[in-house]
Motif scaffolding. Structure first.
Motif, PDB file in Angstrom:
ATOM      1  N   THR A  57       0.890  -1.286  -0.096  1.00 12.60           N
ATOM      2  CA  THR A  57       0.105   0.023   0.094  1.00 12.60           C
ATOM      3  C   THR A  57       1.009   1.435   0.056  1.00 12.60           C
ATOM      4  OG1 THR A  57      -1.553  -1.334   1.225  1.00 12.60           O
ATOM      5  CG2 THR A  57      -1.930   1.096   1.282  1.00 12.60           C
ATOM      6  N   ILE A  58       1.962   1.269   0.833  1.00 14.15           N
ATOM      7  CA  ILE A  58       2.756   2.299   0.960  1.00 14.15           C
ATOM      8  C   ILE A  58       3.354   2.890  -0.416  1.00 14.15           C
ATOM      9  CG2 ILE A  58       4.846   3.332   1.882  1.00 14.15           C
ATOM     10  CD1 ILE A  58       4.015   2.049   4.633  1.00 14.15           C
TER      11      ILE A  58
ATOM     12  N   ALA B  78       2.281   1.524  -3.368  1.00 16.57           N
ATOM     13  CA  ALA B  78       1.461   2.149  -4.436  1.00 16.57           C
ATOM     14  C   ALA B  78       1.152   3.499  -4.354  1.00 16.57           C
ATOM     15  CB  ALA B  78       0.453   1.077  -4.189  1.00 16.57           C
ATOM     16  N   GLU B  79       0.961   3.971  -2.854  1.00 19.88           N
ATOM     17  CA  GLU B  79       0.653   5.288  -2.808  1.00 19.88           C
ATOM     18  C   GLU B  79       1.555   6.318  -3.008  1.00 19.88           C
ATOM     19  OE1 GLU B  79      -2.860   4.805   0.575  1.00 19.88           O
ATOM     20  OE2 GLU B  79      -1.052   5.403   1.360  1.00 19.88           O
TER      21      GLU B  79
ATOM     22  N   GLY C 180       1.952   6.606  -6.900  1.00 21.11           N
ATOM     23  CA  GLY C 180       0.777   7.425  -7.598  1.00 21.11           C
ATOM     24  C   GLY C 180       0.397   8.526  -7.042  1.00 21.11           C
ATOM     25  N   GLU C 181       1.338   9.165  -6.065  1.00 23.98           N
ATOM     26  CA  GLU C 181       0.977  10.471  -5.657  1.00 23.98           C
ATOM     27  C   GLU C 181       2.279  11.292  -6.360  1.00 23.98           C
ATOM     28  OE1 GLU C 181       1.497  10.305  -1.537  1.00 23.98           O
ATOM     29  OE2 GLU C 181      -0.516   9.602  -1.593  1.00 23.98           O
TER      30      GLU C 181
ATOM     31  N   VAL D 159      -3.590  -2.368  -7.144  1.00 24.37           N
ATOM     32  CA  VAL D 159      -3.570  -0.880  -7.192  1.00 24.37           C
ATOM     33  C   VAL D 159      -4.768  -0.397  -7.713  1.00 24.37           C
ATOM     34  CG1 VAL D 159      -2.417   0.959  -8.754  1.00 24.37           C
ATOM     35  CG2 VAL D 159      -0.987  -0.718  -7.672  1.00 24.37           C
TER      36      VAL D 159
ATOM     37  N   LEU E  47      -7.180  -0.088  -4.618  1.00 28.17           N
ATOM     38  CA  LEU E  47      -6.560   1.029  -3.842  1.00 28.17           C
ATOM     39  C   LEU E  47      -7.181   2.516  -4.389  1.00 28.17           C
ATOM     40  CD1 LEU E  47      -4.680   1.216  -1.416  1.00 28.17           C
ATOM     41  CD2 LEU E  47      -3.047   1.787  -3.188  1.00 28.17           C
ATOM     42  N   MET E  48      -7.289   2.416  -5.742  1.00 32.03           N
ATOM     43  CA  MET E  48      -7.615   3.476  -6.410  1.00 32.03           C
ATOM     44  C   MET E  48      -9.084   3.874  -6.358  1.00 32.03           C
ATOM     45  SD  MET E  48      -5.388   3.226  -9.949  1.00 32.03           S
ATOM     46  CE  MET E  48      -5.706   4.999 -11.070  1.00 32.03           C
TER      47      MET E  48
ATOM     48  N   HIS F 191      -8.575   5.826  -3.137  1.00 32.59           N
ATOM     49  CA  HIS F 191      -7.641   6.953  -3.355  1.00 32.59           C
ATOM     50  C   HIS F 191      -7.743   7.244  -5.046  1.00 32.59           C
ATOM     51  CE1 HIS F 191      -6.048   6.938   0.634  1.00 32.59           C
ATOM     52  NE2 HIS F 191      -5.898   5.581   0.191  1.00 32.59           N
TER      53      HIS F 191
ATOM     54  N   LEU G 132      -4.716   8.925  -7.210  1.00 36.16           N
ATOM     55  CA  LEU G 132      -3.408   8.030  -7.509  1.00 36.16           C
ATOM     56  C   LEU G 132      -3.321   8.044  -9.072  1.00 36.16           C
ATOM     57  CD1 LEU G 132      -3.220   5.153  -5.114  1.00 36.16           C
ATOM     58  CD2 LEU G 132      -2.296   7.493  -4.905  1.00 36.16           C
TER      59      LEU G 132
END
Ligand code: 3PG
Ligand code: MG
Length: 350
Positions: free
Chosen positions: A287-288, A290-291, A294-295, A312, A315-316, A319, A322
């Motif tokens: 997660t970390i 990917a974030e 993506g940021e 991913v 997760l999107m 969020h 991302l």
């Protein structure tokens, strides 16, 4: 690399056999990430709109080792495909010689059952390819499963010797996108490699020292004790464990180290989850990463592989901000492409 594509051929009124990569994560009989399925739709639609008589799709799912294992059936995939492509009637057919074109002809789109239920698929057996070509009545072959072009199997290699063969739109797009990264990467370039296919990926890691400036290794490869020879390679060395002591995610120190490497890189290519991320307790590192990727829209960020992209994507949903430069459906295929290897599934499309 210039591929012959479906734009270069007249397929009107012909049956087209299309190799897709529908090897998607499935949980409790449902498709968990439909990225590889939705990514195949432009090619299917292009063929339908252009007047193809029928579009016959074929894929593998998982590694059932030549046996009919019900949990590896593509049935959940056909359900998902019917939702994503509501227009044409979509049939689902077993891999049997006694299925005839008359059955297939009821629908304009058909999906065949998991090719790897037959051991001849992975053996690259031309008789198997011939049977499929004959019972489907296909006149043209289209390779659109970028994720499988590193495999020399009946549906990626033998079949190209039997039919005129072309790249689909997804394959064309993937090859173009990754070629940009290979030809002119912004440096420093960081590769992050994880995942569960240790026997496939561990031998590739050392080879990436020629292409990447830094390589971070997590996932099962790291948990199994992989040691890198080059000083460019960093292998995660602390882990989160379950009650039995199994190392199921990389630990906080390794995660911080990889986060620093991401900060210092201009191009980041990530393939393979860093832990058993389908379990939220062991998804922290993935997660970390990917974030962070993506940021950072100022960096070139590439996500590849079925499980990694699926993770991913999910997760999107939480969020939506991302963003990634490139999301590739290929995992091992993308890695081998980046290494400049000759890929068996591409060589007959050039
Ligand atoms: C993948 O998920 O990487 C492709 O579908 C290939 O699967 P395989 O590694 O089992 O050949
Ligand atoms: Mg996979």
């Amino acid at each position: 690399m210039k591929l012959k594509t479906i734009r270069d051929v007249d397929f009107k009124d012909k049956t087209v056999l299309v190799r897709v990569d529908y090897n998607v994560p499935i949980k409790d009989g449902e498709v968990e990430s439909d990225l590889r399925i939705s990514a195949s739709l432009p090619t299917i639609q292009f063929l339908l709109d252009g007047g193809a008589k029928k579009v016959v799709l074929m894929s593998h799912l998982g590694r059932p080792e030549g046996k009919e294992v019900p949990e590896f059936s593509l049935r959940p995939v056909v359900e998902c495909l019917r939702t994503l492509l509501p227009g044409p009637e979509i049939g689902f057919f077993p891999l049997q010689k006694n299925v005839h074109l008359s059955d297939l002809s009821k629908c304009r789109v058909a999906l065949l059952e998991n090719l790897r239920f037959d051991p001849r698929e992975e053996a690259n057996d031309s008789e198997f390819a011939k049977e499929i070509v004959e019972f489907t009545g296909a006149k043209i072959f289209v390779q659109d499963g970028f994720g499988v072009v590193h495999r020399a199997h009946a549906s990626t290699d033998a079949v190209t010797k039997l039919l005129p063969s072309y790249a689909g739109l997804l394959l064309e797009k993937e090859v173009a996108g990754l070629s940009n990264i290979v030809d002119n990467p912004k440096r420093p370039l960081l590769m992050i490699i994880g995942g569960a296919k240790v026997e496939d990926k561990a031998p590739l890691i050392e080879k990436f020292t020629g292409f990447a400036d830094q390589i971070a290794v997590g996932g099962k490869i790291a948990a199994d004790g992989f040691k890198g020879e080059s000083e460019k390679i960093y292998v995660a060395d602390d882990f989160d464990e379950d009650g039995s002591g199994a190392k199921l995610d990389i630990g906080p120190m390794s995660t911080v180290k990889i986060a620093e490497m991401i900060e210092n890189a201009e191009t980041i290519v990530w393939n393979g989850l860093l832990g058993k991320a389908e379990d939220p307790a062991f998804s922290t590192a993935s997660t970390i990463v990917a974030e962070m990727m993506g940021e950072r829209t100022d960096k070139t960020t590439v996500i590849c592989g079925g499980d990694t992209t699926g993770f991913v994507e999910e997760l999107m949903l939480v969020h939506p901000a991302l963003k990634f430069s490139l999301v590739s459906t290929g995992g091992g295929a993308a890695l081998e492409f980046l290494l400049g290897k000759d890929l068996p599934g591409l060589k007959n499309l050039i």
